[in-house]
Write an enzyme that holds these catalytic residues in place. Sequence first.
Site, PDB file in Angstrom:
ATOM      1  N   LYS A  12       0.846  -1.202   0.000  1.00  0.00           N
ATOM      2  CA  LYS A  12       0.000   0.000   0.000  1.00  0.00           C
ATOM      3  C   LYS A  12       0.876   1.246   0.000  1.00  0.00           C
ATOM      4  O   LYS A  12       2.026   1.240   0.491  1.00  0.00           O
ATOM      5  CB  LYS A  12      -0.971   0.033   1.182  1.00  0.00           C
ATOM      6  CG  LYS A  12      -0.350   0.235   2.581  1.00  0.00           C
ATOM      7  CD  LYS A  12      -0.164   1.685   2.999  1.00  0.00           C
ATOM      8  CE  LYS A  12       0.838   1.761   4.142  1.00  0.00           C
ATOM      9  NZ  LYS A  12       1.456   2.993   4.435  1.00  0.00           N
ATOM     10  N   ASP A 141      -2.947  -1.038   9.409  1.00  0.00           N
ATOM     11  CA  ASP A 141      -3.022  -1.085   7.940  1.00  0.00           C
ATOM     12  C   ASP A 141      -3.610  -2.394   7.409  1.00  0.00           C
ATOM     13  O   ASP A 141      -3.809  -2.532   6.196  1.00  0.00           O
ATOM     14  CB  ASP A 141      -1.610  -0.954   7.336  1.00  0.00           C
ATOM     15  CG  ASP A 141      -1.009   0.431   7.536  1.00  0.00           C
ATOM     16  OD1 ASP A 141      -1.773   1.395   7.697  1.00  0.00           O
ATOM     17  OD2 ASP A 141       0.233   0.521   7.513  1.00  0.00           O
TER      18      ASP A 141
END
Length: 300
Positions: A12, A141
Amino acid sequence: MKGEVVVAAPAKINLCLGVGPVRGDGYHPLATVYQAIGLYDEITVRPAGEQSLTVVGEDVDVSGVPTDETNLALRAASALALRHGIDDGVEMLIRKRIPVAGGLAGGSADAAGALVACDALWGTDTPREELLEIAAGLGSDVPFCVVGGTALGSGRGELVSPAMTRGRYWWVLALTDDGLSTPTVYGEFDRMHAQAPAPEPEVPNELMAALRSGDIELLGKALTNDLQPAAFGLRPELEDLVAAGLRGSAHGALVSGSGPTCLFLTESESHAVEVRNSLVGSVPKVLHAPGPVPGARVIR
Ligand code: C5P
Protein backbone atom coordinates in the site's frame (compact mmCIF):
# COMPACT_ATOMS: atom_id res chain seq x y z
CA MET A 1 -10.28 -28.64 3.34
CA LYS A 2 -8.07 -27.68 0.39
CA GLY A 3 -4.51 -28.99 0.02
CA GLU A 4 -2.89 -25.63 -0.61
CA VAL A 5 -3.96 -22.01 -1.09
CA VAL A 6 -1.82 -19.21 -2.57
CA VAL A 7 -2.71 -15.55 -2.04
CA ALA A 8 -1.20 -12.42 -3.61
CA ALA A 9 -1.15 -9.49 -1.16
CA PRO A 10 -0.33 -6.00 -2.50
CA ALA A 11 1.77 -3.23 -0.97
CA LYS A 12 0.00 0.00 0.00
CA ILE A 13 0.90 3.63 -0.41
CA ASN A 14 -0.77 6.72 1.10
CA LEU A 15 -1.80 9.45 -1.34
CA CYS A 16 -2.32 11.71 1.65
CA LEU A 17 -1.44 10.99 5.25
CA GLY A 18 -2.91 13.47 7.71
CA VAL A 19 -1.67 12.77 11.25
CA GLY A 20 -3.17 14.30 14.41
CA PRO A 21 -1.83 14.62 17.96
CA VAL A 22 -0.99 11.35 19.71
CA ARG A 23 -3.98 9.73 21.48
CA GLY A 24 -4.10 8.33 24.99
CA ASP A 25 -3.52 4.79 23.63
CA GLY A 26 -0.27 5.84 21.90
CA TYR A 27 -1.76 5.81 18.38
CA HIS A 28 -2.25 8.86 16.18
CA PRO A 29 -5.58 9.78 14.56
CA LEU A 30 -5.23 9.54 10.78
CA ALA A 31 -7.07 10.94 7.78
CA THR A 32 -5.58 9.10 4.84
CA VAL A 33 -6.25 7.85 1.33
CA TYR A 34 -4.72 4.46 0.76
CA GLN A 35 -3.93 2.93 -2.61
CA ALA A 36 -2.91 -0.68 -3.23
CA ILE A 37 -0.19 -1.06 -5.87
CA GLY A 38 0.96 -3.95 -8.03
CA LEU A 39 3.89 -5.10 -5.91
CA TYR A 40 2.96 -8.35 -4.18
CA ASP A 41 4.00 -10.71 -1.43
CA GLU A 42 2.82 -14.27 -2.03
CA ILE A 43 1.47 -16.24 0.92
CA THR A 44 1.06 -20.02 0.62
CA VAL A 45 -0.68 -22.08 3.32
CA ARG A 46 -1.00 -25.85 3.69
CA PRO A 47 -2.66 -27.89 6.46
CA ALA A 48 -0.26 -28.97 9.22
CA GLY A 49 -0.37 -30.15 12.81
CA GLU A 50 1.81 -27.31 14.05
CA GLN A 51 2.11 -23.67 13.00
CA SER A 52 5.28 -22.99 10.99
CA LEU A 53 6.60 -20.21 8.78
CA THR A 54 9.29 -19.88 6.13
CA VAL A 55 10.07 -16.45 4.68
CA VAL A 56 11.94 -16.22 1.38
CA GLY A 57 13.12 -12.86 0.04
CA GLU A 58 12.83 -12.27 -3.70
CA ASP A 59 15.38 -9.49 -4.11
CA VAL A 60 14.41 -8.31 -0.59
CA ASP A 61 16.42 -8.59 2.64
CA VAL A 62 14.27 -10.68 4.99
CA SER A 63 16.87 -11.09 7.76
CA GLY A 64 14.81 -8.81 10.06
CA VAL A 65 11.54 -10.72 9.59
CA PRO A 66 10.65 -12.96 12.54
CA THR A 67 9.55 -16.52 11.70
CA ASP A 68 8.22 -17.37 15.17
CA GLU A 69 4.74 -16.74 16.56
CA THR A 70 5.45 -12.98 16.80
CA ASN A 71 5.19 -12.74 12.98
CA LEU A 72 2.00 -10.85 12.12
CA ALA A 73 0.98 -13.34 9.42
CA LEU A 74 1.15 -16.28 11.86
CA ARG A 75 -0.77 -14.20 14.41
CA ALA A 76 -3.39 -13.61 11.71
CA ALA A 77 -3.73 -17.38 11.14
CA SER A 78 -4.06 -17.96 14.89
CA ALA A 79 -6.64 -15.18 15.30
CA LEU A 80 -8.81 -16.62 12.51
CA ALA A 81 -8.46 -20.17 13.92
CA LEU A 82 -9.50 -18.92 17.36
CA ARG A 83 -12.54 -17.14 15.93
CA HIS A 84 -13.76 -20.38 14.31
CA GLY A 85 -12.63 -22.82 16.99
CA ILE A 86 -10.16 -24.49 14.60
CA ASP A 87 -7.36 -26.53 16.19
CA ASP A 88 -5.39 -27.21 12.97
CA GLY A 89 -2.13 -25.45 12.32
CA VAL A 90 -0.78 -24.25 8.98
CA GLU A 91 2.53 -24.51 7.22
CA MET A 92 3.03 -21.03 5.79
CA LEU A 93 5.46 -19.79 3.14
CA ILE A 94 5.86 -16.07 2.41
CA ARG A 95 7.66 -14.99 -0.74
CA LYS A 96 8.54 -11.37 -0.04
CA ARG A 97 8.85 -8.80 -2.79
CA ILE A 98 7.61 -5.86 -0.70
CA PRO A 99 10.62 -4.28 1.06
CA VAL A 100 10.71 -4.73 4.85
CA ALA A 101 10.17 -1.55 6.96
CA GLY A 102 9.82 0.48 3.75
CA GLY A 103 6.61 2.38 4.47
CA LEU A 104 4.70 0.03 2.13
CA ALA A 105 2.87 -2.06 4.77
CA GLY A 106 4.65 -5.30 3.82
CA GLY A 107 4.01 -6.95 7.20
CA SER A 108 0.36 -5.86 7.12
CA ALA A 109 0.01 -7.23 3.57
CA ASP A 110 1.31 -10.60 4.78
CA ALA A 111 -1.20 -10.59 7.66
CA ALA A 112 -4.05 -9.72 5.27
CA GLY A 113 -2.83 -12.43 2.89
CA ALA A 114 -2.69 -14.99 5.71
CA LEU A 115 -6.28 -14.19 6.75
CA VAL A 116 -7.59 -14.58 3.19
CA ALA A 117 -5.49 -17.72 2.59
CA CYS A 118 -6.51 -19.49 5.82
CA ASP A 119 -10.16 -18.53 5.33
CA ALA A 120 -10.05 -20.29 1.94
CA LEU A 121 -8.00 -23.25 3.23
CA TRP A 122 -10.39 -23.94 6.10
CA GLY A 123 -13.52 -23.08 4.11
CA THR A 124 -14.61 -20.83 6.97
CA ASP A 125 -16.07 -18.21 4.59
CA THR A 126 -15.76 -15.45 7.19
CA PRO A 127 -18.13 -12.52 6.49
CA ARG A 128 -16.19 -9.48 5.21
CA GLU A 129 -17.09 -7.32 8.27
CA GLU A 130 -15.80 -10.00 10.64
CA LEU A 131 -12.59 -10.46 8.63
CA LEU A 132 -11.97 -6.70 8.78
CA GLU A 133 -12.57 -6.69 12.53
CA ILE A 134 -9.95 -9.44 13.00
CA ALA A 135 -7.65 -7.52 10.63
CA ALA A 136 -8.02 -4.32 12.70
CA GLY A 137 -6.97 -6.25 15.82
CA LEU A 138 -3.72 -7.22 14.09
CA GLY A 139 -2.57 -3.77 12.90
CA SER A 140 -3.76 -0.39 11.64
CA ASP A 141 -3.02 -1.08 7.94
CA VAL A 142 -4.24 -4.69 7.81
CA PRO A 143 -7.93 -3.96 7.00
CA PHE A 144 -6.91 -1.84 4.01
CA CYS A 145 -4.60 -4.60 2.76
CA VAL A 146 -7.65 -6.91 2.70
CA VAL A 147 -9.83 -4.34 0.90
CA GLY A 148 -7.30 -2.86 -1.59
CA GLY A 149 -8.16 -0.44 -4.40
CA THR A 150 -8.26 3.17 -3.30
CA ALA A 151 -9.88 3.84 0.09
CA LEU A 152 -10.27 6.42 2.82
CA GLY A 153 -8.74 5.49 6.16
CA SER A 154 -9.65 7.00 9.55
CA GLY A 155 -9.35 6.16 13.25
CA ARG A 156 -5.77 4.91 13.60
CA GLY A 157 -6.01 3.83 9.94
CA GLU A 158 -8.07 0.69 10.60
CA LEU A 159 -11.45 2.18 9.56
CA VAL A 160 -11.60 1.86 5.79
CA SER A 161 -14.19 2.92 3.23
CA PRO A 162 -13.70 2.54 -0.54
CA ALA A 163 -13.25 5.81 -2.45
CA MET A 164 -14.84 6.72 -5.79
CA THR A 165 -11.90 7.18 -8.13
CA ARG A 166 -11.00 7.19 -11.77
CA GLY A 167 -7.71 6.55 -13.49
CA ARG A 168 -4.91 4.09 -13.31
CA TYR A 169 -1.48 5.39 -12.36
CA TRP A 170 2.07 4.15 -12.40
CA TRP A 171 4.25 4.66 -9.33
CA VAL A 172 8.04 4.62 -9.31
CA LEU A 173 9.43 3.45 -5.97
CA ALA A 174 12.92 4.51 -4.86
CA LEU A 175 14.08 2.07 -2.18
CA THR A 176 16.87 2.38 0.35
CA ASP A 177 18.83 -0.43 2.01
CA ASP A 178 17.92 0.48 5.61
CA GLY A 179 14.27 0.46 6.63
CA LEU A 180 12.68 2.93 9.03
CA SER A 181 10.66 1.67 12.01
CA THR A 182 7.13 3.10 12.04
CA PRO A 183 7.11 3.88 15.82
CA THR A 184 10.44 5.74 15.43
CA VAL A 185 8.97 7.98 12.71
CA TYR A 186 5.83 8.67 14.75
CA GLY A 187 8.11 9.44 17.71
CA GLU A 188 10.00 11.98 15.60
CA PHE A 189 6.64 13.45 14.49
CA ASP A 190 5.69 13.89 18.19
CA ARG A 191 9.04 15.50 18.95
CA MET A 192 8.60 17.97 16.07
CA HIS A 193 5.10 18.85 17.32
CA ALA A 194 6.00 19.11 21.01
CA GLN A 195 5.58 22.92 21.01
CA ALA A 196 2.83 23.24 18.39
CA PRO A 197 0.43 20.25 18.50
CA ALA A 198 -0.72 18.97 15.10
CA PRO A 199 -4.30 19.90 14.15
CA GLU A 200 -6.97 17.21 13.72
CA PRO A 201 -6.22 15.61 10.34
CA GLU A 202 -8.40 15.94 7.24
CA VAL A 203 -8.28 14.50 3.73
CA PRO A 204 -7.68 17.47 1.36
CA ASN A 205 -10.66 18.27 -0.92
CA GLU A 206 -8.23 18.82 -3.82
CA LEU A 207 -7.04 15.23 -3.53
CA MET A 208 -10.55 13.77 -3.63
CA ALA A 209 -11.44 16.04 -6.57
CA ALA A 210 -8.30 14.90 -8.43
CA LEU A 211 -9.14 11.24 -7.78
CA ARG A 212 -12.76 11.67 -8.89
CA SER A 213 -11.70 13.31 -12.16
CA GLY A 214 -8.60 11.18 -12.75
CA ASP A 215 -6.59 14.35 -13.42
CA ILE A 216 -2.97 13.30 -12.87
CA GLU A 217 -1.59 16.87 -12.74
CA LEU A 218 -4.00 17.80 -9.93
CA LEU A 219 -3.32 14.50 -8.19
CA GLY A 220 0.43 15.11 -8.29
CA LYS A 221 0.01 18.53 -6.68
CA ALA A 222 -2.42 17.23 -4.03
CA LEU A 223 -0.16 14.43 -2.67
CA THR A 224 0.69 15.09 1.01
CA ASN A 225 2.26 13.26 3.91
CA ASP A 226 2.43 14.70 7.45
CA LEU A 227 5.09 12.11 8.33
CA GLN A 228 7.39 13.37 5.57
CA PRO A 229 9.16 16.06 7.68
CA ALA A 230 9.81 13.41 10.36
CA ALA A 231 11.20 10.99 7.74
CA PHE A 232 13.38 13.82 6.35
CA GLY A 233 14.57 14.58 9.89
CA LEU A 234 15.69 10.98 10.33
CA ARG A 235 17.00 10.51 6.74
CA PRO A 236 18.05 13.92 5.32
CA GLU A 237 18.98 12.36 1.95
CA LEU A 238 15.29 11.65 1.27
CA GLU A 239 14.57 15.38 1.02
CA ASP A 240 16.96 15.70 -1.94
CA LEU A 241 15.46 12.64 -3.58
CA VAL A 242 11.90 14.01 -3.39
CA ALA A 243 13.08 17.46 -4.54
CA ALA A 244 14.87 15.90 -7.54
CA GLY A 245 11.70 13.95 -8.33
CA LEU A 246 9.64 17.15 -8.30
CA ARG A 247 12.13 18.86 -10.65
CA GLY A 248 11.98 15.93 -13.08
CA SER A 249 9.12 14.75 -15.27
CA ALA A 250 7.12 13.00 -12.51
CA HIS A 251 3.73 14.59 -11.73
CA GLY A 252 4.38 14.40 -7.98
CA ALA A 253 6.78 12.96 -5.42
CA LEU A 254 6.57 12.14 -1.72
CA VAL A 255 7.69 9.78 1.02
CA SER A 256 5.57 6.62 1.25
CA GLY A 257 3.86 6.28 4.65
CA SER A 258 6.52 6.35 7.36
CA GLY A 259 9.28 5.93 4.75
CA PRO A 260 11.99 5.55 3.69
CA THR A 261 10.59 4.51 0.26
CA CYS A 262 9.97 7.57 -1.97
CA LEU A 263 7.21 7.59 -4.59
CA PHE A 264 7.02 9.30 -7.97
CA LEU A 265 3.73 9.61 -9.83
CA THR A 266 3.77 8.85 -13.56
CA GLU A 267 1.09 8.47 -16.22
CA SER A 268 2.08 5.30 -18.08
CA GLU A 269 4.43 2.37 -17.84
CA SER A 270 6.79 3.99 -20.35
CA HIS A 271 6.80 7.22 -18.33
CA ALA A 272 7.51 5.14 -15.20
CA VAL A 273 10.46 3.46 -16.92
CA GLU A 274 11.81 6.88 -17.97
CA VAL A 275 11.62 8.21 -14.38
CA ARG A 276 12.99 4.93 -13.06
CA ASN A 277 15.99 5.16 -15.40
CA SER A 278 16.67 8.73 -14.23
CA LEU A 279 16.99 7.44 -10.64
CA VAL A 280 19.26 4.45 -11.29
CA GLY A 281 22.58 5.10 -9.59
CA SER A 282 21.25 7.65 -7.08
CA VAL A 283 19.34 5.05 -4.99
CA PRO A 284 20.12 1.39 -4.25
CA LYS A 285 17.01 0.02 -5.96
CA VAL A 286 14.12 1.32 -8.08
CA LEU A 287 10.85 -0.43 -8.98
CA HIS A 288 7.65 0.59 -10.72
CA ALA A 289 4.11 -0.64 -10.16
CA PRO A 290 0.57 0.27 -11.23
CA GLY A 291 -2.20 1.38 -8.88
CA PRO A 292 -4.90 0.89 -7.83
CA VAL A 293 -5.08 -2.92 -7.70
CA PRO A 294 -7.41 -5.20 -5.67
CA GLY A 295 -6.58 -6.27 -2.10
CA ALA A 296 -5.27 -9.67 -0.95
CA ARG A 297 -6.82 -12.41 -3.11
CA VAL A 298 -6.54 -16.11 -3.82
CA ILE A 299 -4.55 -16.76 -7.01
CA ARG A 300 -4.28 -20.59 -6.72
O1 C5P B 1 -1.08 -0.61 14.18
P1 C5P B 1 0.35 -1.02 13.99
O2 C5P B 1 0.72 -2.15 14.92
O3 C5P B 1 0.71 -1.31 12.59
O4 C5P B 1 1.21 0.23 14.42
C1 C5P B 1 2.60 0.13 14.64
C2 C5P B 1 3.06 1.32 15.44
O5 C5P B 1 2.95 2.52 14.64
C3 C5P B 1 2.24 1.62 16.68
O6 C5P B 1 2.72 0.90 17.77
C4 C5P B 1 2.46 3.13 16.85
O7 C5P B 1 3.72 3.38 17.43
C5 C5P B 1 2.53 3.62 15.43
N1 C5P B 1 1.23 4.10 14.93
C6 C5P B 1 0.72 5.29 15.41
N2 C5P B 1 -0.48 5.76 14.95
C7 C5P B 1 -1.16 5.09 14.01
C8 C5P B 1 -0.66 3.88 13.48
C9 C5P B 1 0.55 3.42 13.97
O8 C5P B 1 1.33 5.94 16.28
N3 C5P B 1 -2.32 5.58 13.55
